[in-house]
Design an enzyme around this catalytic site. Structure first.
Site, mmCIF file in Angstrom:
data_model
loop_
_atom_site.group_PDB
_atom_site.id
_atom_site.type_symbol
_atom_site.label_atom_id
_atom_site.label_comp_id
_atom_site.label_asym_id
_atom_site.label_seq_id
_atom_site.Cartn_x
_atom_site.Cartn_y
_atom_site.Cartn_z
ATOM 1 C CE LYS A 295 6.391 14.532 3.551
ATOM 2 N NZ LYS A 295 6.725 13.540 2.034
ATOM 3 C CE LYS B 162 -6.901 10.205 -6.126
ATOM 4 N NZ LYS B 162 -6.398 8.959 -5.466
HETATM 5 P P1 NDP Z 1 4.349 9.258 -1.772
HETATM 6 O O1 NDP Z 1 5.469 9.635 -2.919
HETATM 7 O O2 NDP Z 1 3.456 9.999 -1.521
HETATM 8 O O3 NDP Z 1 5.188 8.770 -0.438
HETATM 9 C C1 NDP Z 1 6.364 8.072 -0.536
HETATM 10 C C2 NDP Z 1 6.681 7.360 0.896
HETATM 11 O O4 NDP Z 1 7.834 6.636 0.654
HETATM 12 C C3 NDP Z 1 6.992 8.657 1.927
HETATM 13 O O5 NDP Z 1 6.565 8.160 3.071
HETATM 14 C C4 NDP Z 1 8.544 8.622 1.760
HETATM 15 O O6 NDP Z 1 9.152 9.251 2.934
HETATM 16 C C5 NDP Z 1 8.884 7.252 1.553
HETATM 17 N N1 NDP Z 1 10.274 7.020 0.922
HETATM 18 C C6 NDP Z 1 10.665 7.369 -0.244
HETATM 19 N N2 NDP Z 1 12.059 7.035 -0.218
HETATM 20 C C7 NDP Z 1 12.409 6.796 0.839
HETATM 21 C C8 NDP Z 1 13.523 6.279 1.473
HETATM 22 N N3 NDP Z 1 14.889 6.536 0.573
HETATM 23 N N4 NDP Z 1 13.950 6.112 2.699
HETATM 24 C C9 NDP Z 1 12.597 6.079 3.604
HETATM 25 N N5 NDP Z 1 11.570 6.340 3.273
HETATM 26 C C10 NDP Z 1 11.273 6.794 1.701
HETATM 27 O O7 NDP Z 1 3.906 7.782 -2.526
HETATM 28 P P2 NDP Z 1 2.357 7.437 -2.448
HETATM 29 O O8 NDP Z 1 2.180 7.277 -0.851
HETATM 30 O O9 NDP Z 1 1.261 7.689 -3.220
HETATM 31 O O10 NDP Z 1 2.903 5.593 -2.634
HETATM 32 C C11 NDP Z 1 3.464 4.738 -1.878
HETATM 33 C C12 NDP Z 1 3.384 3.401 -2.397
HETATM 34 O O11 NDP Z 1 1.901 2.812 -2.550
HETATM 35 C C13 NDP Z 1 3.985 3.393 -3.925
HETATM 36 O O12 NDP Z 1 4.886 2.449 -4.168
HETATM 37 C C14 NDP Z 1 2.671 3.214 -4.852
HETATM 38 O O13 NDP Z 1 3.088 2.554 -5.919
HETATM 39 C C15 NDP Z 1 1.646 2.519 -3.897
HETATM 40 N N6 NDP Z 1 0.438 2.560 -3.984
HETATM 41 C C16 NDP Z 1 -0.415 1.355 -4.334
HETATM 42 C C17 NDP Z 1 -1.766 1.685 -4.483
HETATM 43 C C18 NDP Z 1 -2.727 0.273 -4.901
HETATM 44 O O14 NDP Z 1 -3.607 0.556 -5.035
HETATM 45 N N7 NDP Z 1 -1.965 -0.616 -4.794
HETATM 46 C C19 NDP Z 1 -2.485 2.865 -4.520
HETATM 47 C C20 NDP Z 1 -1.551 3.870 -4.035
HETATM 48 C C21 NDP Z 1 -0.459 4.061 -3.846
HETATM 49 P P3 NDP Z 1 9.223 10.783 2.960
HETATM 50 O O15 NDP Z 1 7.897 11.196 3.498
HETATM 51 O O16 NDP Z 1 10.409 10.840 4.211
HETATM 52 O O17 NDP Z 1 9.996 11.309 1.725
#
Ligand code: NDP
Length: 310
Positions: free
Chosen positions: A162, A65
């Site tokens: 973050k 991107k």
């Molecule tokens: P990222 O991997 O960038 O971020 C994941 C997030 O989940 C972080 O904030 C992380 O926290 C948190 N997380 C993961 N595991 C845990 C845990 N055990 N406890 C607490 N928090 C946790 O993912 P994305 O932001 O890219 O995507 C997030 C969601 O959105 C996904 O389910 C994806 O499929 C969905 N999505 C849907 C779209 C749509 O068009 N509908 C478009 C884009 C995404 P930490 O920072 O602390 O690790």
């Protein structure tokens, strides 16, 4: 002759974009050839090749991107806001020579478009977003930009730094909008949202603090963690849901529900939705850039649910 479109990224095999765009094209009686292009070396090289073969436009996904933003010769305000590009459209002269490449970003506006479609009660809403990953980074500025009706946005994350970074960028963006509004005399007539970052522990004390007055703590809860994928709930206590009217999970499933939307419903949240509408909405905004017409999102969501069942 069919209009040549594609999605670029790595990995790309999982992308649903070709199916969604073919359904839009079918709805509107347009002849579209939409392919998936795996970017192994540089995005520029792959895009040059595609446009040399007559491509009209493309979508761009992870990790291309930023390269796509550099590739564009002009950016829409949405792309300037995101500082990343997920849609390109070329303009050609009569001889077919490319004269400009417009870069847009529909990622974050896809969520806002879907919230509006679902009549999400954003007016005076206190919105909480759980998670501060890539998706949250994309959805916060459009939420602030498109809806000055919102009262507050709270970003909660396991890694607090973050959430703080995204909230600080959001605050900067609010201040930029305020300066513009002061300059054009609309400042007093607009409502300005506040934005903050919290840890899960701080979030719960906020909820308990609000509960004795029965004043609404958070009206709208958005799950932007990746936890639904693993059938896990965000680590927030049930009190969070006590005054919410609307819950939205960015994750989506063929059934239209996720562990998060089911949990919210079981705690009395009236409206709860998964993120398929967001996915289809962001595609529809790209399609609109290419063809000047926005497809019917609802029909394609229904089609995609059936498709995902297979
Ligand atoms: P990222 O991997 O960038 O971020 C994941 C997030 O989940 C972080 O904030 C992380 O926290 C948190 N997380 C993961 N595991 C845990 C845990 N055990 N406890 C607490 N928090 C946790 O993912 P994305 O932001 O890219 O995507 C997030 C969601 O959105 C996904 O389910 C994806 O499929 C969905 N999505 C849907 C779209 C749509 O068009 N509908 C478009 C884009 C995404 P930490 O920072 O602390 O690790």
């Amino acid at each position: 002759m069919s209009v040549k479109l594609a999605v670029f990224g790595n990995p790309i095999e999982h992308s649903l974009s070709p199916v969604i765009h073919q359904h839009f094209a079918q709805q509107l009686g347009q002849d579209v050839e939409y392919s998936k292009i795996l970017v192994e070396q540089s995005f520029k090289q792959a895009a040059d090749e595609f446009f040399a073969q007559g491509g009209t436009g493309c979508n761009i996904t992870i990790p291309c991107k930023l390269e796509a933003k550099e590739y564009a010769t002009a950016l829409t305000p949405k792309a300037q806001l995101a500082q990343a590009v997920n849609t390109l459209k070329v303009e050609r002269d009569e001889s077919g020579k490319i004269i400009s490449v417009l870069g847009d970003n529909t990622d974050g506006f896809g969520l806002y478009t879907d919230l509006v479609r679902l009549n999400c009660p954003l007016e005076n809403a206190d919105v909480v977003i759980l998670g501060a990953g890539g998706a949250t980074r994309g959805i916060v500025p459009p939420l602030l930009h498109a809806s000055t009706k919102i009262n507050s946005v709270t970003i909660v994350n396991r890694t607090l730094e973050k959430a703080q970074e995204i909230a600080a960028a959001g605050q900067e963006y609010i201040e930029k909008m305020q300066l513009e509004a002061k300059a054009n005399g609309t400042f007093d007539s607009l409502k300005w949202p506040t934005i903050q970052a919290l840890s899960y522990a701080q979030l719960i004390s906020h909820c308990y603090f609000a509960a004795p007055n029965h004043s609404p703590a958070y009206n709208v809860i958005i799950n932007a963690t990746s936890l639904s994928l693993h059938d896990q709930l965000p680590p927030a206590e049930d009190v969070l849901y006590s005054n919410a009217q609307f819950a939205y999970d960015l994750y989506y499933s063929h059934a239209g529900s996720t562990i998060f939307t089911q949990h919210a419903k079981s705690l009395g949240v009236k409206e709860s939705y998964d993120g398929l509408g967001m996915l289809v909405s962001q595609a529809a905004l790209s399609y609109e850039l290419w063809f000047g017409v926005r497809p019917d999102i609802t029909k394609t969501i229904e089609y995609m649910r059936e498709y995902l069942k297979k």
